[in-house]
Write an enzyme that holds these catalytic residues in place. Structure first.
Site: not given
Length: 303
Positions: A89, A149, A152, A176
């Site tokens: 990212r 996250d 998840r 993140h």
């Protein structure tokens, strides 16, 4: 009461957010789509509107411009370059910073005084840049952070233990990205410490699985969009509904001068307050390591 949401950047993430909004009960009354491809936005607005008779709420949808941000309660930014297979990212930061330099001033010129919700990666750095470029109070600039996250994580634990994910109480903290971590010392299922159910080795495997989830999805389909779309709706509902809900969003930590994900209470003002809770010494080290990574990525642009 008018609750307008504007989405800037209507690719796969922006449109997944829009589609999730009209399929869930929300407080949103007006939805505006802004993208460089205005003609496609007209088509998207028409397509979404045709399903409104079957939606739980009546929402007025249109393709718009930055002027529509004037009276918006939330402007959600999904614009930016997509993460490619093999990229982190943080690899996206320069490209997306240049895009934000063109977006944020245009939004502010409209007279916008609502809440920015940032989904573009690297989300912690991009939320920080939005805060600096907009000049808004930090509580009105929020990143989606590790909401996805955390979702998840709870999903994986619920599948492992065969319990409802809503009874799993655990968060992913930090960036993140690759330095995110789970403070297992604060995780529980019901009122039981999670380590009563799952060994440390399995917990470490779960954390790795969450950390690598985006890479796995991107390798298979090129983008992650549905999960984050639903997370953005959850954040939107918490704000517009004044829920005082605790979500793991990216918020501004003034002493560290960085945006990073820790649990925060969300209401109609945005971030009402950050939730402070004790961490182990190792978890504190992991959090500060994550802060350092985000700060260095920001400094690479600001220097």
């Amino acid at each position: 009461m008018k609750n307008k949401v504007v989405i800037i950047g209507c690719g796969s993430v922006g449109m997944s957010y829009a589609y999730a909004l009209i399929n869930q009960k929300t407080f949103v009354t007006d939805l505006v789509l802004i993208d460089i491809d205005h003609k496609r936005m007209e088509g998207e607005a028409m397509d979404l509107s045709h399903g409104i008779p079957f939606a739980p709420s009546k929402i007025n949808i249109k393709a718009g411009s930055y002027e529509d941000c004037n009276d918006a309660k939330i402007v959600c930014i999904c614009a930016g370059a997509n993460q490619k297979p093999g990229e982190t990212r943080l690899d996206l930061i320069k490209r997306n910073y240049d895009i934000f330099k063109g977006i944020i001033p245009e939004v502010m010129k409209s007279g916008f005084h609502g809440i920015f919700l940032v989904a573009t990666n690297p989300v912690d750095a991009m939320t920080y840049f939005t805060y600096r470029l907009s000049g808004l109070p930090s509580n009105q600039v929020i990143g989606s952070g590790t909401t996805l996250d955390t979702s998840r994580l709870r999903y994986l634990i619920s599948e492992r233990l065969q319990v409802n994910a809503k009874n799993v109480h655990a968060y992913v903290l930090g960036e993140h990205g690759d330095s995110e971590f789970v403070p297992w010392s604060r995780a529980s299922v019901g009122l039981q410490d999670i380590q009563e159910y799952i060994s440390q080795e399995e917990l470490d495997q779960l954390c790795d699985e969450v950390r690598n989830a985006a890479y796995e999805v991107i390798e298979r389909k090129g983008v992650t969009n549905y999960g984050i779309g639903m997370c953005l709706v959850r954040i939107t509902n918490a704000i517009l509904g004044g829920e005082n809900s605790i979500l793991c969003v990216s918020s501004y930590h003034e002493q560290e001068n960085v945006y990073i994900s820790t649990p925060s209470i969300l209401d109609q003002s945005g971030i009402r307050e950050q939730v402070v809770f004790p961490l182990t010494k190792e978890e504190e080290t992991q959090l500060h390591h994550s802060m350092d990574i985000i700060r260095k990525s920001i400094e690479s642009i600001e220097k």
